[in-house]
Motif scaffolding. Structure first.
Motif, PDB file in Angstrom:
ATOM      1  N   GLU A 118       0.834  -1.161  -0.041  1.00  7.55           N
ATOM      2  CA  GLU A 118       0.020   0.177  -0.051  1.00  7.55           C
ATOM      3  C   GLU A 118       0.847   1.228  -0.060  1.00  7.55           C
ATOM      4  OE1 GLU A 118      -2.392  -0.628   3.463  1.00  7.55           O
ATOM      5  OE2 GLU A 118      -3.902  -2.117   2.237  1.00  7.55           O
ATOM      6  N   GLY A 119       2.171   1.238   0.124  1.00 12.34           N
ATOM      7  CA  GLY A 119       2.995   2.249   0.197  1.00 12.34           C
ATOM      8  C   GLY A 119       3.223   2.951   1.372  1.00 12.34           C
ATOM      9  N   ARG A 120       2.477   2.360   2.442  1.00 16.73           N
ATOM     10  CA  ARG A 120       2.748   2.969   3.827  1.00 16.73           C
ATOM     11  C   ARG A 120       3.742   2.769   4.365  1.00 16.73           C
ATOM     12  NH1 ARG A 120      -1.345   1.323   7.385  1.00 16.73           N
ATOM     13  NH2 ARG A 120      -1.432  -0.596   6.482  1.00 16.73           N
ATOM     14  N   GLU A 121       4.772   2.107   3.875  1.00 13.73           N
ATOM     15  CA  GLU A 121       6.059   1.636   4.873  1.00 13.73           C
ATOM     16  C   GLU A 121       6.961   1.337   3.533  1.00 13.73           C
ATOM     17  OE1 GLU A 121       7.498  -1.824   7.559  1.00 13.73           O
ATOM     18  OE2 GLU A 121       5.601  -0.847   8.016  1.00 13.73           O
ATOM     19  N   ALA A 122       8.185   1.984   3.639  1.00 16.89           N
ATOM     20  CA  ALA A 122       9.334   1.709   2.722  1.00 16.89           C
ATOM     21  C   ALA A 122       9.673   0.329   2.573  1.00 16.89           C
ATOM     22  CB  ALA A 122      10.420   2.712   3.008  1.00 16.89           C
ATOM     23  N   ILE A 123       9.899  -0.359   1.541  1.00 14.77           N
ATOM     24  CA  ILE A 123      10.253  -1.807   1.245  1.00 14.77           C
ATOM     25  C   ILE A 123      11.738  -1.568   1.368  1.00 14.77           C
ATOM     26  CG2 ILE A 123      10.234  -3.667  -0.353  1.00 14.77           C
ATOM     27  CD1 ILE A 123       7.893  -2.501  -1.689  1.00 14.77           C
ATOM     28  N   PRO A 124      12.355  -2.434   2.071  1.00 15.89           N
ATOM     29  CA  PRO A 124      13.797  -2.697   2.368  1.00 15.89           C
ATOM     30  C   PRO A 124      14.341  -3.234   1.294  1.00 15.89           C
ATOM     31  CG  PRO A 124      12.657  -3.635   4.468  1.00 15.89           C
ATOM     32  CD  PRO A 124      11.478  -3.038   3.263  1.00 15.89           C
ATOM     33  N   ASP A 125      15.652  -2.891   0.898  1.00 16.45           N
ATOM     34  CA  ASP A 125      16.226  -3.469  -0.191  1.00 16.45           C
ATOM     35  C   ASP A 125      16.157  -5.134  -0.084  1.00 16.45           C
ATOM     36  OD1 ASP A 125      16.635  -0.926  -1.307  1.00 16.45           O
ATOM     37  OD2 ASP A 125      18.916  -0.867  -0.312  1.00 16.45           O
ATOM     38  N   GLY A 126      16.494  -5.618   0.866  1.00 11.88           N
ATOM     39  CA  GLY A 126      16.411  -7.123   0.965  1.00 11.88           C
ATOM     40  C   GLY A 126      15.474  -7.782   0.656  1.00 11.88           C
ATOM     41  N   VAL A 127      14.082  -6.885   0.882  1.00 12.99           N
ATOM     42  CA  VAL A 127      13.002  -7.645   0.686  1.00 12.99           C
ATOM     43  C   VAL A 127      12.879  -7.496  -0.900  1.00 12.99           C
ATOM     44  CG1 VAL A 127      10.341  -7.190   1.115  1.00 12.99           C
ATOM     45  CG2 VAL A 127      11.710  -6.917   2.980  1.00 12.99           C
ATOM     46  N   PHE A 128      13.069  -6.390  -1.494  1.00 15.35           N
ATOM     47  CA  PHE A 128      12.823  -6.322  -2.760  1.00 15.35           C
ATOM     48  C   PHE A 128      13.690  -7.276  -3.579  1.00 15.35           C
ATOM     49  CE2 PHE A 128      15.048  -4.780  -6.741  1.00 15.35           C
ATOM     50  CZ  PHE A 128      14.015  -4.677  -7.532  1.00 15.35           C
ATOM     51  N   LEU A 129      14.791  -7.729  -3.279  1.00 14.91           N
ATOM     52  CA  LEU A 129      15.578  -8.616  -3.786  1.00 14.91           C
ATOM     53  C   LEU A 129      15.275 -10.081  -3.443  1.00 14.91           C
ATOM     54  CD1 LEU A 129      19.390  -7.489  -2.764  1.00 14.91           C
ATOM     55  CD2 LEU A 129      18.113  -7.449  -4.975  1.00 14.91           C
ATOM     56  N   ARG A 130      14.590 -10.430  -2.414  1.00 16.72           N
ATOM     57  CA  ARG A 130      13.807 -11.758  -2.092  1.00 16.72           C
ATOM     58  C   ARG A 130      12.708 -11.737  -2.881  1.00 16.72           C
ATOM     59  NH1 ARG A 130      14.308 -11.355   4.069  1.00 16.72           N
ATOM     60  NH2 ARG A 130      12.183 -10.644   3.888  1.00 16.72           N
ATOM     61  N   ALA A 131      12.046 -10.557  -3.337  1.00 18.72           N
ATOM     62  CA  ALA A 131      10.772 -10.661  -4.235  1.00 18.72           C
ATOM     63  C   ALA A 131      11.275 -10.784  -5.502  1.00 18.72           C
ATOM     64  CB  ALA A 131      10.051  -9.385  -4.115  1.00 18.72           C
ATOM     65  N   VAL A 132      12.550 -10.484  -5.908  1.00 18.07           N
ATOM     66  CA  VAL A 132      13.018 -10.740  -7.510  1.00 18.07           C
ATOM     67  C   VAL A 132      13.168 -12.223  -7.330  1.00 18.07           C
ATOM     68  CG1 VAL A 132      15.044 -10.252  -8.822  1.00 18.07           C
ATOM     69  CG2 VAL A 132      14.018  -8.369  -7.833  1.00 18.07           C
ATOM     70  N   ASP A 133      13.711 -12.876  -6.422  1.00 18.93           N
ATOM     71  CA  ASP A 133      14.230 -14.173  -6.242  1.00 18.93           C
ATOM     72  C   ASP A 133      12.970 -15.115  -6.544  1.00 18.93           C
ATOM     73  OD1 ASP A 133      16.946 -14.016  -5.807  1.00 18.93           O
ATOM     74  OD2 ASP A 133      16.627 -14.133  -3.840  1.00 18.93           O
ATOM     75  N   VAL A 134      11.665 -14.716  -5.810  1.00 18.97           N
ATOM     76  CA  VAL A 134      10.499 -15.406  -6.143  1.00 18.97           C
ATOM     77  C   VAL A 134      10.089 -15.294  -7.557  1.00 18.97           C
ATOM     78  CG1 VAL A 134       7.644 -15.239  -5.510  1.00 18.97           C
ATOM     79  CG2 VAL A 134       9.587 -14.963  -3.812  1.00 18.97           C
ATOM     80  N   ILE A 135      10.186 -14.098  -8.054  1.00 18.44           N
ATOM     81  CA  ILE A 135       9.769 -14.025  -9.480  1.00 18.44           C
ATOM     82  C   ILE A 135      10.660 -14.954 -10.478  1.00 18.44           C
ATOM     83  CG2 ILE A 135       9.471 -12.412 -11.411  1.00 18.44           C
ATOM     84  CD1 ILE A 135       8.919 -10.217  -9.359  1.00 18.44           C
ATOM     85  N   PHE A 136      11.890 -14.717 -10.119  1.00 18.21           N
ATOM     86  CA  PHE A 136      12.517 -15.658 -10.969  1.00 18.21           C
ATOM     87  C   PHE A 136      12.684 -16.904 -10.850  1.00 18.21           C
ATOM     88  CE2 PHE A 136      17.002 -18.279 -11.420  1.00 18.21           C
ATOM     89  CZ  PHE A 136      17.171 -17.753 -12.653  1.00 18.21           C
ATOM     90  N   ASP A 137      12.265 -17.574  -9.607  1.00 14.98           N
ATOM     91  CA  ASP A 137      12.071 -19.114  -9.406  1.00 14.98           C
ATOM     92  C   ASP A 137      10.865 -19.483 -10.089  1.00 14.98           C
ATOM     93  OD1 ASP A 137      14.220 -19.037  -7.699  1.00 14.98           O
ATOM     94  OD2 ASP A 137      13.215 -18.927  -5.880  1.00 14.98           O
ATOM     95  N   GLY A 138       9.683 -18.612 -10.172  1.00 15.97           N
ATOM     96  CA  GLY A 138       8.393 -18.706 -10.894  1.00 15.97           C
ATOM     97  C   GLY A 138       8.611 -18.747 -12.249  1.00 15.97           C
ATOM     98  N   TYR A 139       9.502 -18.047 -12.877  1.00 12.73           N
ATOM     99  CA  TYR A 139       9.790 -18.313 -14.224  1.00 12.73           C
ATOM    100  C   TYR A 139      10.474 -19.634 -14.581  1.00 12.73           C
ATOM    101  CZ  TYR A 139       7.672 -13.682 -15.393  1.00 12.73           C
ATOM    102  OH  TYR A 139       6.599 -12.697 -15.504  1.00 12.73           O
ATOM    103  N   ALA A 140      11.476 -19.920 -13.641  1.00 11.12           N
ATOM    104  CA  ALA A 140      12.339 -20.694 -14.037  1.00 11.12           C
ATOM    105  C   ALA A 140      11.698 -22.271 -13.858  1.00 11.12           C
ATOM    106  CB  ALA A 140      13.617 -20.886 -13.042  1.00 11.12           C
ATOM    107  N   ALA A 141      10.430 -22.306 -12.923  1.00  4.70           N
ATOM    108  CA  ALA A 141       9.985 -23.311 -12.870  1.00  4.70           C
ATOM    109  C   ALA A 141       8.869 -23.666 -14.044  1.00  4.70           C
ATOM    110  CB  ALA A 141       8.905 -23.403 -11.502  1.00  4.70           C
ATOM    111  N   LYS A 142       8.651 -22.807 -14.773  1.00  7.85           N
ATOM    112  CA  LYS A 142       7.621 -22.690 -16.083  1.00  7.85           C
ATOM    113  C   LYS A 142       8.617 -23.510 -17.142  1.00  7.85           C
ATOM    114  CE  LYS A 142       4.485 -19.220 -14.899  1.00  7.85           C
ATOM    115  NZ  LYS A 142       3.896 -18.114 -15.407  1.00  7.85           N
ATOM    116  N   LYS A 143       9.816 -23.336 -17.026  1.00  9.08           N
ATOM    117  CA  LYS A 143      10.442 -23.894 -18.112  1.00  9.08           C
ATOM    118  C   LYS A 143      10.789 -25.472 -17.944  1.00  9.08           C
ATOM    119  CE  LYS A 143      13.331 -20.050 -19.162  1.00  9.08           C
ATOM    120  NZ  LYS A 143      14.543 -19.413 -19.594  1.00  9.08           N
TER     121      LYS A 143
END
Length: 65
Positions: free
Chosen positions: A40-65
């Protein structure tokens, strides 16, 4: 300011890949309430959380291959 929107968009995409907020929160080991504040943008997203989110996305795409 652009980074905040990029981080939030990435987190929203990770929610979709994970199958919902509850699943993403569990996978990232954070509370659902905190995840909601980030989305909701009420709290800043820490860099580490952003990077974990990128990992989730990457893993999701990798699982589709």
């Amino acid at each position: 300011m652009q980074d905040r929107q990029t981080y939030r968009s990435t987190l929203q995409h990770a929610v979709a890949i994970a199958g919902g907020r509850l699943f993403l929160a569990a996978r990232m080991r954070v509370g659902v309430a905190r995840l909601r504040r980030w989305l909701e943008g009420r709290e800043a997203i820490p860099d580490g959380v952003f990077l974990r989110a990128v990992d989730v996305i990457f893993d999701g795409y990798a699982a589709k291959k």
